[in-house]
Scaffold this active site. Structure first.
Site, short mmCIF file in Angstrom:
data_model
loop_
_atom_site.label_atom_id
_atom_site.label_comp_id
_atom_site.label_asym_id
_atom_site.label_seq_id
_atom_site.Cartn_x
_atom_site.Cartn_y
_atom_site.Cartn_z
N HIS A 106 -7.81 -3.24 12.62
CA HIS A 106 -7.31 -4.14 11.56
C HIS A 106 -7.69 -5.59 11.86
CE1 HIS A 106 -5.08 -5.28 8.07
NE2 HIS A 106 -4.24 -6.03 8.75
N ASN A 145 -16.52 -3.75 7.45
CA ASN A 145 -17.05 -2.94 8.57
C ASN A 145 -17.85 -1.79 7.96
OD1 ASN A 145 -14.06 -2.13 7.84
ND2 ASN A 145 -15.07 -0.25 8.52
N HIS A 179 0.84 -1.20 0.00
CA HIS A 179 0.00 0.00 0.00
C HIS A 179 0.87 1.24 0.00
CE1 HIS A 179 -1.97 -3.30 2.09
NE2 HIS A 179 -3.11 -2.83 1.64
N TYR A 190 0.67 3.62 1.98
CA TYR A 190 1.00 4.04 3.34
C TYR A 190 2.20 3.29 3.94
CZ TYR A 190 -1.80 -0.06 4.79
OH TYR A 190 -2.31 -1.32 4.94
N ALA A 247 -10.27 -4.94 0.94
CA ALA A 247 -11.17 -4.87 2.07
C ALA A 247 -11.58 -3.40 2.20
CB ALA A 247 -10.45 -5.32 3.33
N SER A 306 -6.48 1.35 -0.72
CA SER A 306 -5.70 0.69 -1.77
C SER A 306 -6.38 0.79 -3.13
CB SER A 306 -5.52 -0.80 -1.40
OG SER A 306 -6.77 -1.46 -1.46
N1 HPA Z 1 -11.55 2.47 5.97
C1 HPA Z 1 -10.43 2.35 5.23
N2 HPA Z 1 -9.93 1.18 4.88
C2 HPA Z 1 -10.58 0.07 5.26
C3 HPA Z 1 -11.75 0.14 6.02
C4 HPA Z 1 -12.27 1.41 6.40
O1 HPA Z 1 -13.30 1.55 7.06
N3 HPA Z 1 -12.15 -1.15 6.24
C5 HPA Z 1 -11.23 -1.94 5.61
N4 HPA Z 1 -10.29 -1.21 5.02
#
Ligand code: HPA
Length: 273
Positions: free
Chosen positions: A242, A230, A81, A83, A111, A207
């Site tokens: 995470h 989430n 990534h 970051y 994700a 990403s």
């Molecule tokens: N924000 C950013 N990246 C993520 C999130 C989120 O809520 N969930 C999984 N990756």
């Protein structure tokens, strides 16, 4: 500013000769899809020049070449990534390698946090378009006019139609929406999530957008899927973590595997793509 794609493709071809059709990038917690590949060779990223070894615990770092649903595929199990290094071009060589191996199609997965109540954790979301909120771009530094890349149809309409078709056939229709890229690594604030919603985002994540830009730059057709892990910050009662991303990505991936296999079969056998 090209990377080492050709060199890496030669290493892959030496291990498993052939031309490949579909390349995939697996996001956080989604690595189990690589176990579905048949007749596979696995090459650790450490053996491929300029392949970034991810520092994120839910990412393995290997290239898996083989077949899925009878179609030759290359899976990048683990992405780096922005970051992790502050380099928006970090995935340049891996995407170039897919292209050099013959992949005309990239399926990127990630994700993501959902901004829509009806798209619950554990669900897949097909990405129809993105908003690049990071202010970054992997083409910064490209010197010729090809850098003025048209992004009006970044997520291929035929590939999206194929994904929706196979989802309906599996009896599990897939949600579709806009993905907004935040650089991370901190999660968003509730105010940022409210802003993202106002700006038209359906999901947020850290990403995919850089890889999509690179793949389009290289002339690949792109499809992308989020696994919702989430709700965005402030939209769920508990804090984001995470650990939750990893756990829910596994749940979502179990649901998404069948979809990806069916998609690969549909697209890989369509000789017009
Ligand atoms: N924000 C950013 N990246 C993520 C999130 C989120 O809520 N969930 C999984 N990756």
């Amino acid at each position: 500013m090209s990377g080492f794609g050709r060199e890496c493709a030669e290493i892959v071809r030496a291990a498993r000769p052939g031309t490949y059709r579909i390349g995939m990038i697996l996001g956080s917690g989604l690595g189990s899809l690589a176990e579905e590949v048949e007749d596979a060779v696995r090459i650790p990223y450490t053996k491929l020049s300029e392949f970034p070894v991810s520092t994120v615990t839910s990412h393995s770092s290997e290239l898996v070449a083989g077949t899925m649903s009878g179609v030759p595929v290359v899976i990048l199990s683990g992405r780096a990534h922005y970051y992790e290094s502050g380099n928006a071009q970090i995935m340049r060589t891996p995407v170039e390698t897919l292209k050099e191996l013959g992949c005309e199609v990239l399926l990127a997965t990630n994700a993501a946090g959902s901004l829509r109540e009806e798209v619950a954790p554990g669900s897949p979301m097909l990405i129809s378009d993105h908003i690049n909120w990071s202010g970054l771009n992997p083409l910064i530094g490209e010197e010729d006019e090809s850098r003025f890349l048209d992004m009006s149809a970044a997520y291929d309409a035929d590939l999206r139609a194929a994904m929706k078709k196979v989802a309906e056939e599996t009896g599990d229709p897939v949600a579709e929406g806009n993905y907004m890229w935040f650089s991370g690594p901190s999660f968003e604030t509730p105010a940022e999530i409210r802003m993202a919603k106002l700006l038209g985002a359906d999901a947020v994540g850290m990403s995919t957008v850089p890889e999509v830009i690179i793949a389009r730059f290289l002339g690949m057709r792109v499809a992308a899927m989020s696994v919702i892990t989430n709700y965005g910050a402030g939209l769920q009662a508990h804090a984001l973590s995470h650990d939750e991303t990893k756990t829910m990505a596994k749940v979502g991936m179990d649901r998404m595997k069948e979809l990806v296999r069916a998609f690969v079969k549909e697209v890989g056998n369509d000789r017009n793509d």
